[in-house]
Design an enzyme around this catalytic site. Structure first.
Site, PDB file in Angstrom:
ATOM      1  N   HIS A 555      37.759  32.974  35.954  1.00 45.29           N
ATOM      2  CA  HIS A 555      38.278  34.333  36.110  1.00 45.29           C
ATOM      3  C   HIS A 555      37.328  35.368  35.496  1.00 45.29           C
ATOM      4  O   HIS A 555      36.638  36.091  36.215  1.00 45.29           O
ATOM      5  CB  HIS A 555      39.670  34.427  35.480  1.00 45.29           C
ATOM      6  N   HIS A 560      34.845  39.208  36.944  1.00 45.65           N
ATOM      7  CA  HIS A 560      34.668  40.459  36.198  1.00 45.65           C
ATOM      8  C   HIS A 560      33.234  40.654  35.696  1.00 45.65           C
ATOM      9  O   HIS A 560      32.580  41.653  36.003  1.00 45.65           O
ATOM     10  CB  HIS A 560      35.625  40.484  35.006  1.00 45.65           C
ATOM     11  N   HIS A 745      38.727  36.446  43.316  1.00 45.19           N
ATOM     12  CA  HIS A 745      39.506  37.033  42.228  1.00 45.19           C
ATOM     13  C   HIS A 745      41.004  36.921  42.480  1.00 45.19           C
ATOM     14  O   HIS A 745      41.776  36.602  41.562  1.00 45.19           O
ATOM     15  CB  HIS A 745      39.123  38.498  42.011  1.00 45.19           C
ATOM     16  N   ASN A 749      43.676  35.088  39.904  1.00 43.74           N
ATOM     17  CA  ASN A 749      44.334  36.102  39.070  1.00 43.74           C
ATOM     18  C   ASN A 749      45.818  36.275  39.348  1.00 43.74           C
ATOM     19  O   ASN A 749      46.635  36.244  38.429  1.00 43.74           O
ATOM     20  CB  ASN A 749      43.646  37.458  39.241  1.00 43.74           C
ATOM     21  N   ILE A 895      42.313  44.683  38.158  1.00 45.53           N
ATOM     22  CA  ILE A 895      43.243  44.294  37.098  1.00 45.53           C
ATOM     23  C   ILE A 895      42.759  42.986  36.527  1.00 45.53           C
ATOM     24  O   ILE A 895      42.030  42.241  37.203  1.00 45.53           O
ATOM     25  CB  ILE A 895      44.698  44.145  37.604  1.00 45.53           C
TER      26      ILE A 895
END
Length: 895
Positions: A555, A560, A745, A749, A895
């Site tokens: 993740h 990110h 993602h 997530n 997010i």
């Protein structure tokens, strides 16, 4: 249905009035573009004749009469900062009364034929109208001005303004309107006297840039790059690189000192530079501050930020944790499993004096704060996660343990076992003997004599979840932390005839130390009670390893952290007019802001991750180890990832064949990947005619060079980087980036609460060694008498569990204004008919995928996604309602 986020109005000829603005958005035919490109010239759009003068605007003429001017009305739609945030509002209201709010300058796309220089800009002040948030300017524009290629905006207010769009109307005829889509903050001239530049909706490669705006295109990129000096200010839009050296502040607490990530010793992607001062104790560590700089256009807009789910990450967690602290002792265990169930039924009473904290909690995560009936008291009560709602005992079963490696929260780590015996690659002089405890005899016994290990390898029946070598160097370090333990682990699975996996054995290893030899043991489900409970404890350790690796690597790192360099390079090297910038732009929205919030509250020293997950202060450092050892750009593409893990093979016709036919993540993910790649292919083919066009695009080449050599500088010399020298390679590069920000993602997530909300299913920490490691008499006696109690004492404490559950609830939630891939078209896409057609096909294909996923989830032959009590795999369904839904693929990592 395709939705427009902003109204897109293309100009059209009307009446006898000629507009110099028409050509700004009128699309030249593909034949005209190709002919111009081959001739080495620039694209010129056909002039719109002016009936009153019967002459072509801008063309040579023998008429000597004075040039006629046209009246152009500019209507600006703005969104001021909320009054509570805007202490200079009174001064600006006075400024508005005098009609000098925004200074607009129209920039022609053409050069002056007489001088060969840029035409003189047409200026005008916009004043506030009776419609709130709307400003209007009247400007007199020469008929020969040519297409408007850009608008410069100077904000006369003392505070920034958020502009939505600027509409230019000629002669009061609404049909002539063209729209400049802004959606950006415009700084006050008192912060920076340089005006903002906004280009037309038309996309141009560098070589096709109209001559009148060439200099502006280059100047804007220079502004965005900055000079690499000084501390960045809130209003700035400067993109630059720095290392991860701001996760702790040793000046405040020496225990918060963390290694700098982004070096030969600790390789890592780069983050955005803030320019803050260094700490006194450690001159390599940057001082922390209450807010973290990100370029202004990457921040949430004022109104959006009030409802955007990422904002709850800051306000919700900062409110909920202090409110809960007096209620629960930090290390208090759950006494029994019914007490865990109480979190979803009775709840935890909140203190009456929680005050403002209670209101914030209720505002940002209302679904977990509920009022007790007939009272004014409140309780913290969590929603029942879907997997527990469907089958409350599923987490306990081996079948579900195995199924989630293919259709759970982290379905991207399981690998085909290709070599036997299994041997560690670590130095045996440091860690002990490299041979695995998972022997041939043990595995064949657990396969019940169906086949030998060699036969299982040959038929591709054995798979492994391998957290051995990556974690073993950290075992002794983690064990020095309070209430934490760690092993290196391997889990081997067998693929049955029905296409489902069954775990055969788990190996736990403690490396040797100066005082103790290496310890390792294989665990199986066993036929007696003792072996069965040891197996359950071993599974808890493996689940903890998988949970930590998922959060830190699958993740955080792979989405990110690794995407931020793409965003920085895109803004530094690709003009806003560049078609590749406009393709990628929706995939980057708000990622830098959410990453900054993560550095502030999640991955920082003593943050949520360090406090509640087993690696503790080694959390982000461990993700650096994984980056150095495993990350490759080429295998971030889903097909290449599957092939590299042995979960797919590429046939002679180029198509993929899955090793496990019913692999929900791969089945659905490949459909999404194919949609993305076809969209990228169509898009690239519209703007590039040949491979030579790719190689000759100076902005594109500078962008890809910077991604490799600056954004991922510690990997710059690796041989697996794609060369951006052909249309095929560019399509693969873009598809990979778009997949990571969207499908990848979403898959790792938005199911976090569904699978981790009941924390025994995915514990974030195990606090006790498995009893047979030391076989101490007191530990073994307790285990033999109350094995369930030992399991509960090993799992997260009440405070750790509640903190993680609240965090996962926030991270799993879609905001009401989520932007799902394929649902919204960018104005620049919809302004070009061929791009619009390609996007509509892309959107339509995604809707077809939704239907296919529903069919697969209802097919009883797909036992990894359909069956009694099984949660259907919906994480890669493209669209969703707001909230915690376990489905929906936003364009970006927001997010």
């Amino acid at each position: 249905m395709i939705h427009l986020k902003q109204p897109l109005v293309l100009s059209a000829q009307s009446g006898n009035v000629a507009s110099p603005l028409f050509a700004a958005t009128a699309a030249a035919s593909s034949q005209q573009r190709r002919a111009s490109s081959k001739a080495g010239g620039r694209v010129r759009t056909r002039r719109i004749s002016c009936a009153s003068t019967e002459e072509a605007m801008g063309a040579s003429t023998s008429v000597t009469t004075k040039e006629r001017n046209l009246t152009v009305t500019a209507i600006v739609t703005a969104q001021a900062a909320p009054a509570s945030m805007y202490i200079s509002r009174g001064l600006d209201d006075i400024q508005d009364l005098f009609g000098k709010t925004l200074l607009l300058e129209l920039v022609s796309s053409e050069l002056d034929p007489k001088t060969g220089r840029e035409r003189e800009k047409v200026k005008g002040f916009a004043h506030m109208t009776l419609n709130q948030g709307t400003y209007e300017a009247k400007m007199s524009v020469p008929a020969s001005f040519g297409p408007v290629g850009a608008v410069l905006v100077e904000n006369e207010h003392h505070r920034e303004m958020f502009l939505k769009d600027i509409k230019l109307i000629t002669g009061g005829d609404e049909s002539t309107a063209i729209t400049f889509h802004i959606d950006s903050w415009v700084h006050s001239k008192f912060d920076n006297p340089e005006p903002r530049v906004f280009f037309s909706v038309r996309s141009y490669l560098p070589s096709q840039t109209p001559p009148g705006i060439e200099a502006l295109r280059k100047k804007e990129l220079e502004t965005l790059r900055g000079d690499g000096q000084g501390e960045r200010k809130f209003h700035e839009r400067v993109y630059d690189y720095d290392t991860y050296n701001d996760l702790g502040d040793p000046d405040k607490n020496i225990e918060h000192r963390r290694p700098v990530l982004g070096s030969k010793e600790h390789p890592y992607p780069r983050r955005c530079r803030t320019g803050r001062l260094m700490t006194i104790i450690d001159p390599k560590t940057e001082k922390r501050s209450s807010t973290v700089y990100v370029p202004r256009d990457e921040q949430f807009s004022g109104i959006k930020g009030l409802t955007f789910s990422a904002t709850t990450l800051r306000t919700g967690l900062h409110a909920i944790l202090p409110a809960l602290a007096p209620l629960i002792k930090k290390s208090e265990n759950f006494p029994h499993f019914p007490s865990i169930d109480d979190l979803y039924s009775d709840g935890i009473p909140l203190p009456a004096d929680a005050g403002a904290s209670l209101h914030i909690i209720r505002d940002v995560i209302p679904q977990v704060v509920q009022m007790i009936e007939n009272t004014t008291d409140h309780v913290l009560r969590f929603e029942v996660p879907h997997m527990v709602e469907r089958d409350r005992f599923s987490w306990f079963r081996d079948e579900e343990f195995a199924r989630q490696t293919l259709a759970g929260l982290n379905p991207i780590c399981i690998r085909l076992l290709t070599e036997f015996p299994i041997v560690s690659k670590l130095d045996p002089a440091v860690y002990g003997p490299p041979e695995s405890a998972l022997t041939r005899e043990l595995l064949e016994k657990m396969m019940n004599g169906l086949m030998t290990v060699d036969e299982a390898l040959e038929s591709k029946r054995l798979f492994m979840l391998d957290y051995h070598d990556v974690f073993l160097p950290y075992v002794h370090k983690v064990r020095e932390l309070p209430e934490r333990t760690l092993y290196g682990s391997r889990t081997v699975f067998f693929l049955g005839d029905e296409g489902t996996l069954m775990p055969l054995a788990i190996e736990l290893t403690r490396p040797q130390s100066p005082t103790k030899p290496q310890w390792k043991r294989a665990f199986t489900s066993g036929s007696d009670a003792t072996e069965s409970w040891l197996w359950k404890l071993a599974k808890a350790h493996v689940l903890t390893h998988d949970t930590g690796y998922h959060q830190l690597v699958s993740h955080w790192l792979r989405t990110h952290a690794c995407v931020e360099p793409y965003i920085i390079a895109t803004n530094r090297q690709l003009s806003r007019m560049h078609p590749v910038y406009r393709l990628l732009h929706p995939h980057f929205r708000y990622t830098m802001e959410i990453n900054a919030l993560a550095r502030e509250s999640l991955i920082n020293a003593d943050g949520i991750i360090e406090d509640a997950f087993w690696p503790g202060k080694y959390s982000v450092e461990l993700s650096s180890v994984a980056y150095g050892a495993t990350w490759q750009f080429n295998t971030e593409a889903l097909p290449e990832d599957l092939v590299s893990r042995g979960l797919a093979v590429r046939r002679e016709d180029g198509e993929l064949e899955l090793t496990i036919k019913d692999y929900p993540y791969a089945n659905d993910g490949l459909q999404i990947w194919n949609c993305i790649k076809q969209w990228a292919t169509d898009y690239v083919n519209i703007y590039y005619n040949s491979d030579e066009d790719i190689a000759g695009d100076e902005e594109l080449q500078a962008w890809w060079e910077e991604v490799r050599t600056k954004g991922h500088a510690d990997k710059k010399d690796e041989p697996w980087w794609l060369v951006c020298d052909s249309k095929d390679n560019l399509v693969q590069i873009l598809s990979t980036i778009m997949w990571v920000t969207s499908g990848h993602h979403a898959a790792v997530n938005f199911g976090q609460y569904h699978f981790g909300g009941y924390f025994p299913n995915r514990p974030t920490v195990v606090r006790m060694n498995i009893p047979v490691e030391e076989s101490r008499e007191d530990e073994m006696k307790k285990f033999m008498a109350r094995p369930e109690e030992v399991l509960l004492q090993s799992l997260p404490s009440q405070m750790q569990a509640i903190k993680v559950m609240a965090t996962l609830d926030i991270l799993s939630s879609h905001s009401p204004d989520e932007e799902y891939m394929g649902e919204y078209g960018e104005p620049a896409w919809l302004a070009e008919p061929r791009v619009k057609a390609a996007f509509e096909k892309f959107s339509g294909r995604l809707k077809e995928v939704e239907g296919t996923i529903d069919e697969q989830n209802n097919n009883p032959e797909n036992k990894n996604r359909c069956g009694a009590g099984i949660v259907p795999y919906e994480l890669l369904k493209p669209f969703s309602e707001p909230g915690v839904t376990g489905m929906g693929i936003p364009y970006s990592i927001s997010i």
